[in-house]
Design an enzyme around this catalytic site. Structure first.
Site, PDB file in Angstrom:
ATOM      1  N   HIS A  96       0.630  -1.187  -0.011  1.00 23.32           N
ATOM      2  CA  HIS A  96       0.139  -0.122  -0.037  1.00 23.32           C
ATOM      3  C   HIS A  96       1.017   1.333  -0.199  1.00 23.32           C
ATOM      4  O   HIS A  96       0.449   2.362   0.061  1.00 23.32           O
ATOM      5  CB  HIS A  96      -0.954  -0.094   1.074  1.00 23.32           C
ATOM      6  CG  HIS A  96      -2.159   0.930   1.181  1.00 23.32           C
ATOM      7  ND1 HIS A  96      -2.850   1.061   0.142  1.00 23.32           N
ATOM      8  CD2 HIS A  96      -2.353   2.100   1.752  1.00 23.32           C
ATOM      9  CE1 HIS A  96      -3.813   2.019   0.348  1.00 23.32           C
ATOM     10  NE2 HIS A  96      -3.414   2.725   1.472  1.00 23.32           N
ATOM     11  N   CYS A  97       2.304   1.145  -0.117  1.00 24.31           N
ATOM     12  CA  CYS A  97       3.037   2.258   0.236  1.00 24.31           C
ATOM     13  C   CYS A  97       3.785   2.757  -1.339  1.00 24.31           C
ATOM     14  O   CYS A  97       3.538   3.600  -1.778  1.00 24.31           O
ATOM     15  CB  CYS A  97       4.117   2.164   1.158  1.00 24.31           C
ATOM     16  SG  CYS A  97       3.383   2.040   2.696  1.00 24.31           S
ATOM     17  N   ILE A  98       4.619   2.099  -1.487  1.00 22.97           N
ATOM     18  CA  ILE A  98       5.771   2.157  -2.644  1.00 22.97           C
ATOM     19  C   ILE A  98       5.129   2.349  -4.033  1.00 22.97           C
ATOM     20  O   ILE A  98       5.224   3.225  -4.889  1.00 22.97           O
ATOM     21  CB  ILE A  98       6.573   0.971  -2.841  1.00 22.97           C
ATOM     22  CG1 ILE A  98       7.271   0.856  -1.399  1.00 22.97           C
ATOM     23  CG2 ILE A  98       7.824   1.367  -3.766  1.00 22.97           C
ATOM     24  CD1 ILE A  98       8.079   1.840  -0.712  1.00 22.97           C
TER      25      ILE A  98
END
Length: 445
Positions: free
Chosen positions: A282-284
């Site tokens: 869910h970040c990079i």
């Protein structure tokens, strides 16, 4: 002005005393991969913690002490729930009891790859309904620079209270790395940026009381927000470089993993990043595009970030292309072949498949007429395009029956010796077999 200063100092001193004496009640909005570990750590530190979430299943599990996050020790959650140190609810009216609250809700991209701040906005509105003098609010959700001051602050001040005088507001980015056995919520250094100096001081005091990691205070929420985006953009770009090297090395007949291993013998000026089937989590894959969106408002085009995104996004297609080439060597087309994918999680030893590149690989293979099997040691079933898909048990018979086996996630729980012995052809996108005997018909990304 003097009266406002006295009032602010009074609220700050009262809050500092509550934090130091462990009499403060702490709220956490969003009980997911970020919020629940934070709630548990705050409860373990001696605070009474109230977790807020809209999902009834999560609330029930927390109150029963049933863990659903891999990075939490089951016994810790159970003990905190049974002792009453941690409880969960969907009723935001309990914010009236809370002295400090952390907002840890999702910040996805919409269909146009623009930030969707609706969860943050809704949480801020709920807090504003029950905001009271002396309260600390900390936004932890990853977002674009300016969110805390331009979006959250006005919503909270709609209550009639003034930020920095009547209540305290800060941004402190989450730094969760699922599956990391060395760094976790407790010992990872924390960055804090308050709207005012008093806001920073109160937020810093909270995290110093709860965490073992150092607390680094920056000059503003915008600096802290940009710092988080920079962290993830750094990884995004360097992974893209590793992926581009892998594509080029494949064409040149060079082992990219050997190249990286040799490069990291240099004691300075190099940090190893590794290629793979694509970016997940869910970040990079998401966070850098908050910045590209924000940059447009300043008439600036973030070319490097967007180019890195193109490279990383193209990796599932490259993996499917390589699968086709390997099958072609064996005089088989993709159409009608059985492709066995080992792993749907986006990274090793986690049960999280959000944004996993394997989901796209499955779709691309099916478009080309392949039959696809999936096994995962952490995920029994998963959803793709709204459809529930079941993983199959990993067996020697199934490995032998598949036309090609592809290691898409290098889980520790996979029996790689059996995989090597039983697979008709083996394509390793993660270098999972690096320390094992390589079978005949072994192919590396």
């Amino acid at each position: 002005m003097l009266q406002e200063s006295v009032k602010r100092d009074h609220y700050k001193a009262a809050m500092m005393e509550k934090l130091h004496s462990r009499t403060a009640v702490i709220g956490v909005i969003g009980l997911g991969y970020v919020g629940l570990p934070l709630a548990v750590e705050k409860a373990k530190a001696g605070y009474h913690v109230i977790g807020f979430d809209v999902q009834a299943s999560k609330i029930d599990m927390v109150n029963q002490g049933v863990n659903y996050i891999g990075d939490i020790v089951d016994e810790d959650l159970r003990a905190m729930a049974q002792s009453g140190q941690l409880r969960a609810t969907s009723d935001y009216a309990f914010l009236k009891e809370v002295d400090a609250v952390a907002i840890c809700v999702p910040t996805p991209l919409d269909t146009y790859r623009q930030p969707d701040t609706s969860y943050v906005e809704q949480s801020a509105r709920e807090v504003a309904r029950f905001l009271h003098p002396g309260m600390l609010v900390v936004l932890e959700s990853t977002t674009y620079p300016g969110t805390t001051e331009e979006l959250v602050k006005p919503i909270l001040e709609s209550s009639g209270l003034t930020c920095g005088e009547d209540f305290f507001l800060a941004y402190s980015p989450e730094r969760v790395d699922p599956g990391n056995r060395t760094f976790n919520t407790k010992n990872t250094p924390k960055v804090v940026g308050g709207v005012t100096d008093a806001c920073s001081q109160v937020a810093e005091a909270l995290y110093r009381e709860v965490l073992d990691g150092s607390v680094h205070v920056v000059s503003s929420p915008a600096v802290a927000e940009m710092e988080k985006i920079y962290e993830n953009t750094f990884r995004h770009i360097n992974i893209a470089l590793a992926n581009e090297m892998a594509i080029l090395c494949s064409r040149m007949g060079i082992n990219v993993w050997d190249v990286i291993e040799a490069a990291q013998t240099k004691p300075y000026g190099f940090m190893a990043f590794y290629p793979g089937p694509g970016l997940g989590g869910h970040c990079i894959p998401i966070d850098p595009f908050y910045l590209t969106w924000k940059a447009r408002k300043y008439n600036y085009h973030t070319r490097l970030i967007e180019l890195a995104g193109e490279i990383n996004h193209a990796m599932p297609e490259f993996v499917v292309q390589r699968i086709g080439e390997i099958l072609n060597e064996r005089k088989k087309p993709i159409h009608g072949s059985t492709v066995y994918l080992l792993g749907v999680a986006y990274k090793k030893d986690v049960d999280d498949y959000r944004e996993s590149p394997v989901l796209e690989i499955i779709g691309l293979l099916e478009q080309r007429g392949a039959r696809v099997w999936v096994s995962d040691t952490h995920i029994p079933s998963f959803k793709r395009q709204g459809k529930l898909c079941e993983c199959v048990p990993l067996t020697s018979e199934r490995l032998a029956a598949a036309d090609i086996t592809v290691i898409t996630t290098d889980h520790s729980g996979f029996d790689y010796e059996r995989i090597a012995a039983s697979s008709a052809a083996l394509f390793d996108t993660r270098n999972a077999m690096r320390e094992l005997q390589k079978p005949e018909r072994y192919y590396l990304l």
